[in-house]
Design a protein around this motif. Structure first.
Motif, PDB file in Angstrom:
ATOM      1  N   GLU A 236       0.852  -1.191   0.000  1.00 14.14           N
ATOM      2  CA  GLU A 236       0.000   0.000   0.000  1.00 14.14           C
ATOM      3  C   GLU A 236       0.886   1.239   0.000  1.00 14.14           C
ATOM      4  O   GLU A 236       1.658   1.457   0.934  1.00 14.14           O
ATOM      5  CB  GLU A 236      -0.913  -0.012   1.223  1.00 14.14           C
ATOM      6  N   ARG A 237       0.774   2.046  -1.045  1.00 18.34           N
ATOM      7  CA  ARG A 237       1.671   3.187  -1.218  1.00 18.34           C
ATOM      8  C   ARG A 237       1.329   4.345  -0.289  1.00 18.34           C
ATOM      9  O   ARG A 237       2.171   5.193   0.006  1.00 18.34           O
ATOM     10  CB  ARG A 237       1.612   3.633  -2.690  1.00 18.34           C
ATOM     11  N   TRP A 238       0.113   4.399   0.198  1.00 20.70           N
ATOM     12  CA  TRP A 238      -0.340   5.518   1.033  1.00 20.70           C
ATOM     13  C   TRP A 238      -0.277   5.095   2.505  1.00 20.70           C
ATOM     14  O   TRP A 238      -0.690   3.985   2.863  1.00 20.70           O
ATOM     15  CB  TRP A 238      -1.773   5.894   0.678  1.00 20.70           C
ATOM     16  N   TYR A 239       0.214   5.973   3.339  1.00 19.46           N
ATOM     17  CA  TYR A 239       0.268   5.686   4.767  1.00 19.46           C
ATOM     18  C   TYR A 239      -0.067   6.948   5.557  1.00 19.46           C
ATOM     19  O   TYR A 239      -0.335   8.013   4.986  1.00 19.46           O
ATOM     20  CB  TYR A 239       1.622   5.121   5.187  1.00 19.46           C
ATOM     21  N   GLY A 240      -0.083   6.837   6.873  1.00 17.49           N
ATOM     22  CA  GLY A 240      -0.370   7.980   7.729  1.00 17.49           C
ATOM     23  C   GLY A 240      -0.652   7.513   9.140  1.00 17.49           C
ATOM     24  O   GLY A 240      -1.028   6.357   9.360  1.00 17.49           O
ATOM     25  N   LEU A 241      -0.489   8.412  10.096  1.00 21.57           N
ATOM     26  CA  LEU A 241      -0.713   8.054  11.490  1.00 21.57           C
ATOM     27  C   LEU A 241      -2.190   7.832  11.792  1.00 21.57           C
ATOM     28  O   LEU A 241      -2.551   6.946  12.568  1.00 21.57           O
ATOM     29  CB  LEU A 241      -0.158   9.148  12.405  1.00 21.57           C
ATOM     30  N   ILE A 242      -3.044   8.667  11.205  1.00 19.79           N
ATOM     31  CA  ILE A 242      -4.485   8.557  11.440  1.00 19.79           C
ATOM     32  C   ILE A 242      -5.206   8.267  10.125  1.00 19.79           C
ATOM     33  O   ILE A 242      -5.939   7.300  10.005  1.00 19.79           O
ATOM     34  CB  ILE A 242      -5.040   9.836  12.098  1.00 19.79           C
ATOM     35  N   GLU A 243      -4.986   9.108   9.133  1.00 17.59           N
ATOM     36  CA  GLU A 243      -5.552   8.919   7.803  1.00 17.59           C
ATOM     37  C   GLU A 243      -4.464   8.385   6.872  1.00 17.59           C
ATOM     38  O   GLU A 243      -3.332   8.871   6.894  1.00 17.59           O
ATOM     39  CB  GLU A 243      -6.056  10.258   7.241  1.00 17.59           C
ATOM     40  N   ARG A 244      -4.802   7.413   6.053  1.00 12.51           N
ATOM     41  CA  ARG A 244      -3.846   6.950   5.038  1.00 12.51           C
ATOM     42  C   ARG A 244      -3.980   7.844   3.806  1.00 12.51           C
ATOM     43  O   ARG A 244      -4.535   7.453   2.778  1.00 12.51           O
ATOM     44  CB  ARG A 244      -4.105   5.493   4.685  1.00 12.51           C
ATOM     45  N   ASP A 245      -3.445   9.049   3.938  1.00 15.36           N
ATOM     46  CA  ASP A 245      -3.631  10.038   2.877  1.00 15.36           C
ATOM     47  C   ASP A 245      -2.309  10.585   2.343  1.00 15.36           C
ATOM     48  O   ASP A 245      -2.292  11.548   1.597  1.00 15.36           O
ATOM     49  CB  ASP A 245      -4.484  11.202   3.403  1.00 15.36           C
ATOM     50  N   VAL A 465      -9.281  28.505  13.088  1.00 15.25           N
ATOM     51  CA  VAL A 465      -9.072  27.889  11.780  1.00 15.25           C
ATOM     52  C   VAL A 465      -7.579  27.622  11.646  1.00 15.25           C
ATOM     53  O   VAL A 465      -6.767  28.552  11.654  1.00 15.25           O
ATOM     54  CB  VAL A 465      -9.578  28.769  10.630  1.00 15.25           C
ATOM     55  N   GLY A 466      -7.236  26.347  11.516  1.00  8.81           N
ATOM     56  CA  GLY A 466      -5.833  25.956  11.418  1.00  8.81           C
ATOM     57  C   GLY A 466      -5.506  25.415  10.042  1.00  8.81           C
ATOM     58  O   GLY A 466      -6.258  24.619   9.477  1.00  8.81           O
ATOM     59  N   ASP A 467      -4.390  25.855   9.493  1.00  9.48           N
ATOM     60  CA  ASP A 467      -3.899  25.385   8.195  1.00  9.48           C
ATOM     61  C   ASP A 467      -3.085  24.124   8.436  1.00  9.48           C
ATOM     62  O   ASP A 467      -1.968  24.182   8.952  1.00  9.48           O
ATOM     63  CB  ASP A 467      -3.036  26.483   7.558  1.00  9.48           C
ATOM     64  N   THR A 468      -3.630  22.971   8.067  1.00 11.59           N
ATOM     65  CA  THR A 468      -2.949  21.702   8.332  1.00 11.59           C
ATOM     66  C   THR A 468      -2.133  21.211   7.154  1.00 11.59           C
ATOM     67  O   THR A 468      -1.520  20.152   7.223  1.00 11.59           O
ATOM     68  CB  THR A 468      -3.960  20.642   8.800  1.00 11.59           C
ATOM     69  N   GLY A 469      -2.090  21.992   6.055  1.00 13.56           N
ATOM     70  CA  GLY A 469      -1.269  21.623   4.924  1.00 13.56           C
ATOM     71  C   GLY A 469      -1.865  20.490   4.116  1.00 13.56           C
ATOM     72  O   GLY A 469      -3.053  20.198   4.196  1.00 13.56           O
ATOM     73  N   ALA A 470      -1.005  19.824   3.333  1.00 13.92           N
ATOM     74  CA  ALA A 470      -1.483  18.902   2.317  1.00 13.92           C
ATOM     75  C   ALA A 470      -1.931  17.555   2.858  1.00 13.92           C
ATOM     76  O   ALA A 470      -2.710  16.851   2.203  1.00 13.92           O
ATOM     77  CB  ALA A 470      -0.393  18.701   1.268  1.00 13.92           C
ATOM     78  N   TYR A 471      -1.426  17.148   4.026  1.00  8.12           N
ATOM     79  CA  TYR A 471      -1.710  15.815   4.550  1.00  8.12           C
ATOM     80  C   TYR A 471      -2.201  15.898   5.981  1.00  8.12           C
ATOM     81  O   TYR A 471      -1.877  16.829   6.721  1.00  8.12           O
ATOM     82  CB  TYR A 471      -0.476  14.922   4.422  1.00  8.12           C
ATOM     83  N   ALA A 472      -2.956  14.880   6.380  1.00 13.60           N
ATOM     84  CA  ALA A 472      -3.650  14.937   7.663  1.00 13.60           C
ATOM     85  C   ALA A 472      -2.696  14.952   8.836  1.00 13.60           C
ATOM     86  O   ALA A 472      -2.921  15.667   9.812  1.00 13.60           O
ATOM     87  CB  ALA A 472      -4.611  13.751   7.789  1.00 13.60           C
ATOM     88  N   SER A 473      -1.634  14.112   8.774  1.00 13.00           N
ATOM     89  CA  SER A 473      -0.768  13.962   9.935  1.00 13.00           C
ATOM     90  C   SER A 473      -1.656  13.813  11.170  1.00 13.00           C
ATOM     91  O   SER A 473      -2.555  12.987  11.197  1.00 13.00           O
ATOM     92  CB  SER A 473       0.217  15.128  10.049  1.00 13.00           C
ATOM     93  N   VAL A 474      -1.446  14.660  12.186  1.00 15.11           N
ATOM     94  CA  VAL A 474      -2.324  14.659  13.354  1.00 15.11           C
ATOM     95  C   VAL A 474      -3.036  16.008  13.488  1.00 15.11           C
ATOM     96  O   VAL A 474      -3.400  16.436  14.575  1.00 15.11           O
ATOM     97  CB  VAL A 474      -1.535  14.326  14.641  1.00 15.11           C
ATOM     98  N   GLY A 475      -3.233  16.668  12.334  1.00 17.32           N
ATOM     99  CA  GLY A 475      -3.812  18.012  12.349  1.00 17.32           C
ATOM    100  C   GLY A 475      -5.174  18.090  12.999  1.00 17.32           C
ATOM    101  O   GLY A 475      -5.480  19.051  13.714  1.00 17.32           O
ATOM    102  N   ALA A 476      -6.016  17.070  12.767  1.00 14.38           N
ATOM    103  CA  ALA A 476      -7.338  17.089  13.389  1.00 14.38           C
ATOM    104  C   ALA A 476      -7.222  17.095  14.906  1.00 14.38           C
ATOM    105  O   ALA A 476      -7.980  17.783  15.607  1.00 14.38           O
ATOM    106  CB  ALA A 476      -8.144  15.882  12.923  1.00 14.38           C
ATOM    107  N   LYS A 477      -6.247  16.348  15.431  1.00  9.36           N
ATOM    108  CA  LYS A 477      -6.063  16.286  16.878  1.00  9.36           C
ATOM    109  C   LYS A 477      -5.467  17.587  17.422  1.00  9.36           C
ATOM    110  O   LYS A 477      -5.765  17.976  18.561  1.00  9.36           O
ATOM    111  CB  LYS A 477      -5.168  15.097  17.230  1.00  9.36           C
ATOM    112  N   VAL A 478      -4.617  18.249  16.645  1.00  9.37           N
ATOM    113  CA  VAL A 478      -4.065  19.532  17.099  1.00  9.37           C
ATOM    114  C   VAL A 478      -5.186  20.556  17.274  1.00  9.37           C
ATOM    115  O   VAL A 478      -5.238  21.268  18.287  1.00  9.37           O
ATOM    116  CB  VAL A 478      -3.005  20.048  16.112  1.00  9.37           C
ATOM    117  N   LEU A 479      -6.087  20.637  16.308  1.00  5.23           N
ATOM    118  CA  LEU A 479      -7.190  21.597  16.439  1.00  5.23           C
ATOM    119  C   LEU A 479      -8.180  21.162  17.497  1.00  5.23           C
ATOM    120  O   LEU A 479      -8.771  22.005  18.191  1.00  5.23           O
ATOM    121  CB  LEU A 479      -7.864  21.795  15.077  1.00  5.23           C
TER     122      LEU A 479
END
Length: 879
Positions: A236-245, A465-479
């Motif tokens: 699987e080419r896509w990965y991520g800590l929360i979202e595989r995006d 309103v937070g700019d989380t950039g191109a990928y989810a990372s843990v941005g949802a949890k930061v906000l």
């Protein structure tokens, strides 16, 4: 190739060098001198590569190898044994190191200074360190260490590091001497027989469609073993800590979504060849207009940035009572917009990974990441292999601060190793590091806060309103965290908070020390200062009147019953605050609260295992990462306290030999959870010792320990519950001098219990330094979505000479759920700092600043160009 000859540590060396090769590369790659570290080559701005060249300390990454012909070079490996002993003991005794990556360079600088000036003042020491950057310590204890060494240099006694491992003692850092002298290898220092070196091809556009990737020229370069692209990924080419995006490689026909997306990876016989091959990869792309404004990205007609989810990644709502009615009935109301900036983590050790095929078919990954079990999980899906075929070992992590949670190049090193069947080491340079890993979120915060006539808070309404950039990372949890900390450590009966994490084509944003809490506090504490003026109160009094007590509710409605230290922290700074006011000095004050533990409904584990070895030592395994915070040292202390065994018997390790996965080392939870797990395991070992058995009798025995946290809930409108296990609290003062410079920070922090007081102080001092940079000088502008700089001095981190006095006051309000009463302290140290500085500046010149960094302030101007990014085209020297 030209040949040079030099004297290295008293011995002659002669060899060929490449055109453009640096002295640092010669010393590390050809001579095997790994005490010199590469943090910024060829900038010469971090100081990690300093050696003594012809009697003077020099940054070797900025010296061309050909210019070193005929020179005499001395590194830590070559100084007299007594001097090595003095330097190591001094840094250990003073707790003058954390991650340790910068320390060998500082240590050799200290030797050069003390040889010339055996009795330097603290000011002189700080000035001598101007060529060095330390992101962890805040420099206070580094200066202490060099001052200690100076006494021994003049014939005084050798400093004595603490060897008492009981809880509450300042046990010297585990392997601190080895780190100080550069003897403990980081991933980039490792070598294996037959090892190849990797390089990556990164996008330099924020948004474009990839039309073709031509690797023919790269493959044809002599010495190249393989060039990999998306087509070579078996799993699987896509990965991520929360979202595989997040794609490990962007494929032909897809979009690059930010600068730093990986397009190809190369493995070759050496790094120079790998990088030359990477430069030959030809990428054809169609530029597209990037989506850069998070408010515009929220519009229905905005282009979808990431195909795996909508632009609005998350929307958190925290609502209690009727804020609108409470504000309408309030005696005083203030409202405003506060803005915080994007920040580069600037850990000193750039990302590195070594993947090594084993004879039994497994892959051994040497990682520096913040969660090796998450590394394993994501790499196994990327390679299409079961997790048991991948063994991950943590090596020293040279700083992280949240920036090494997401995968960086571990998966690419693993793939190259599988494709070639040989060990592959992949190390990023500083520019690639800045491009690749996530940043701190810039957040726009609109606050409306009310109080009654006596200054008691009535309501908070906030929109973030937070700019989380191109990928989810843990941005949802930061906000989510920003929303959950929107009211700080204050009693607010009516709350209406909404927070959005929004995807754009800017660099990804994820975890960074503070994790949304510091952004929220900058706005909230600023609003509190404005309310104090309207209510006729000073900054200390309005905070005291509103600070929570046991039994009060936090933003989310969680009611705390124990370890509520905000008022003890306020009491600890009260006299200093009013003394400053009486003397006419400008003083700012702010409080802080920061969760310890992920919470918000996550099921969390702390896992550990004690293993009695045949040699009489005890292996201490846990699943969290040591990245400079001192975790392994305090876990030893937990084991010592519970077993009664001496500290020198314990050998901490972090790898996947045992199934101890507990997620990322984040949320100020390492000590809280791993400490409890070690305490649990150690109690079992103690029971056997109490039966009269010795370690020789117990050889081979294993003692597991585990703690599970499953009693928290996610914040929901109108629903109150336990959102976090516990919280750290703080009250900080910022005092300015007559010119508006920051002269002193007084930081009182509730740490639950200080398992190791000096390590606690060091965490606070380092966090304050980072908080001051956040307040005054640090930012990463991204015009057109591209980072404007990767140069260390332009990124704005403070140097030793910029640091004010820092007084760390440890307040101990024991946490019942923590090991021996302790809770996390790694992040809370910078949560109130920017707000305290803003308050002091307002007291100094009457200007209420609401945008970070406050570069227009006298405090920032006093730092002489720190964080100034020259306009494009203006000369920048080496780089």
């Amino acid at each position: 190739m030209p040949t040079i000859a030099l004297t290295l540590n008293g011995a002659p060396w002669r060899g060929e060098v490449r055109a453009g090769e640096s002295l640092l590369e010669v010393l590390r790659d050809r001579c095997g001198v790994v005490s010199l570290k590469d943090g910024c080559r060829p900038q010469g701005q971090c100081g990690c590569c300093v050696a003594i060249v012809d009697g003077l300390p020099k940054t070797t990454c900025a010296i061309a190898a050909e210019r070193a012909d005929g020179r005499a070079v001395v590194t830590l490996e070559g100084i007299p044994a007594r001097e090595r002993e003095v330097i190591a003991a001094s840094f250990q005794a003073a707790t003058g190191l954390q991650c340790g990556f910068c320390i060998p360079g500082i240590a050799i600088r200290a030797k050069a200074l003390l040889d010339r000036e055996p009795e330097p003042s603290r000011e002189r020491i700080a000035a001598a360190l101007d060529g060095h950057l330390c992101r962890c310590t805040g420099y206070v204890k580094i200066v202490d260490a060099i001052a200690l060494a100076a006494r021994a240099w003049r014939g005084g006694p050798l400093p004595e590091p603490c060897t008492d491992g009981r809880v509450g003692r300042s046990l010297a850092r585990y392997e601190g001497s080895e780190f100080t002298l550069g003897d403990r290898p980081y991933v980039a220092d490792l070598a294996r027989p037959g090892m190849l070196h990797g390089a990556v091809v990164l996008s330099r556009r924020a948004r474009a469609r990839v039309l073709a990737i031509d690797t023919a020229k790269a493959r044809a370069l002599p010495g190249v073993a393989v060039v990999a692209t998306a087509a070579d990924v078996p799993g699987e080419r896509w990965y991520g800590l929360i979202e595989r995006d997040w794609p490990g490689f962007v494929a032909v026909g897809e979009e690059v979504r930010c600068a730093g997306d990986v397009l190809a990876a190369v493995a070759a016989v050496d790094e120079a060849t790998a990088r030359a091959a990477a430069a030959l990869v030809e990428v054809a792309c169609e530029p597209l207009s990037p989506v850069l404004d998070p408010f515009a990205a929220m519009a229905p007609e905005a282009p979808q940035v990431n195909p795996r989810h909508p632009n609005v990644l998350s929307h958190t709502v925290v609502r209690r009572g009727d804020a609108a009615a409470a504000l309408a009935a309030s005696a005083h109301v203030v409202a405003g917009r506060w803005r915080t900036q994007r920040i580069e983590h600037l850990f000193l050790e750039p990302e590195a990974a070594l993947a090594e095929p084993l004879p039994d078919g497994r892959l051994h990954l040497h990682s520096q990441g913040q969660g090796i079990f998450d590394d394993r999980r994501q790499i196994s899906t990327f390679l299409g292999e079961p997790e048991e075929r991948i063994h991950v070992e943590l090596h020293p992590c040279g700083g992280a601060f949240g920036g090494k949670e997401d995968l960086s190049i571990q998966a690419h090193a693993a793939l190259l190793a599988r494709l070639t069947g040989r060990p592959v080491k992949l190390v990023l340079n500083r520019e690639e590091s800045v491009l690749l890993h996530p940043k701190r979120h810039p957040i726009t915060l609109d606050y409306e806060v009310g109080c009654d006539a006596e200054g008691r808070l009535t309501a908070v309404r906030a929109r973030m309103v937070g700019d989380t950039g191109a990928y989810a990372s843990v941005g949802a949890k930061v906000l989510e965290r920003a929303a959950g900390h929107a009211c700080g450590s204050y009693r607010v009966p009516h709350v209406d908070v909404e927070a959005w994490a929004v995807t754009t084509n800017n660099p990804p944003c994820g975890a960074m020390r503070g994790f949304g809490a510091n952004q929220a506090h900058f706005a909230l504490e600023g609003a509190l200062d404005l309310l104090a003026e309207k209510a006729g109160l000073d900054g200390w009094e309005i905070r005291w009147r509103n600070a929570i007590d046991p039994g009060d509710a936090l933003t989310t409605g969680q009611v705390l019953t124990a370890s509520v230290g905000v008022k003890p922290c306020l009491a600890a700074v009260r006299d200093r605050y009013y003394a400053a006011k009486r003397s006419g000095r400008a003083v700012g004050i702010a409080c802080g609260i920061k969760n310890s533990g992920l919470g918000n409904g996550a099921v969390e584990y702390g896992r550990a295992r004690l293993v009695v070895e045949e040699d009489g030592t005890v292996g201490l395994f846990n699943g969290f990462t040591e990245m400079g915070q001192g975790l392994l040292t305090v876990l030893v202390q937990c084991a010592v306290e519970a077993t009664g065994l001496p500290a020198e018997l314990f050998r901490p390790r972090v790898d996947t030999r045992y199934e101890l996965g507990c997620g990322q080392t984040t949320g100020s939870r390492g000590t809280l959870l791993a400490g409890r797990a070690v305490q649990n395991a150690a109690a079992k070992l103690r029971a056997d010792l109490d039966r009269g058995l010795g370690l020789a009798d117990l050889a081979g025995n294993e003692y597991p320990g585990e703690v599970r946290i499953d009693d928290t809930v996610a914040p929901r409108p109108g629903v109150a519950g336990k959102t976090h296990t516990t919280y750290g609290f703080a009250a900080q003062l910022c005092l300015l001098d007559a010119e508006g410079r920051v002269e002193e920070i007084v930081a009182a922090h509730d740490v639950g219990r200080a398992l190791n007081p000096k390590l606690c102080e060091g965490q606070i001092e380092g966090a304050v330094a980072m908080g001051l940079g956040y307040a005054l000088t640090e930012e990463l502008p991204c015009p057109e979505g591209i980072p404007a700089t990767h140069r260390l001095r332009e990124l704005g981190a403070l140097r030793a000479k910029h640091m004010p006095r820092v007084e760390a006051i440890l307040v101990e309000e024991a946490e019942p759920e923590g090991p021996f009463g302790a809770k996390g302290v790694g992040e809370i140290g910078l949560v109130p700092t920017a707000a305290a500085v803003a308050g002091a500046l307002a007291a100094f010149d009457g200007i209420r600043r609401t945008t970070l960094p406050m570069k227009d302030s006298p405090a920032a101007r006093a730092m002489a160009g720190v964080g100034r990014i020259p306009p494009r085209g203006e000369g920048r020297g080496t780089s």
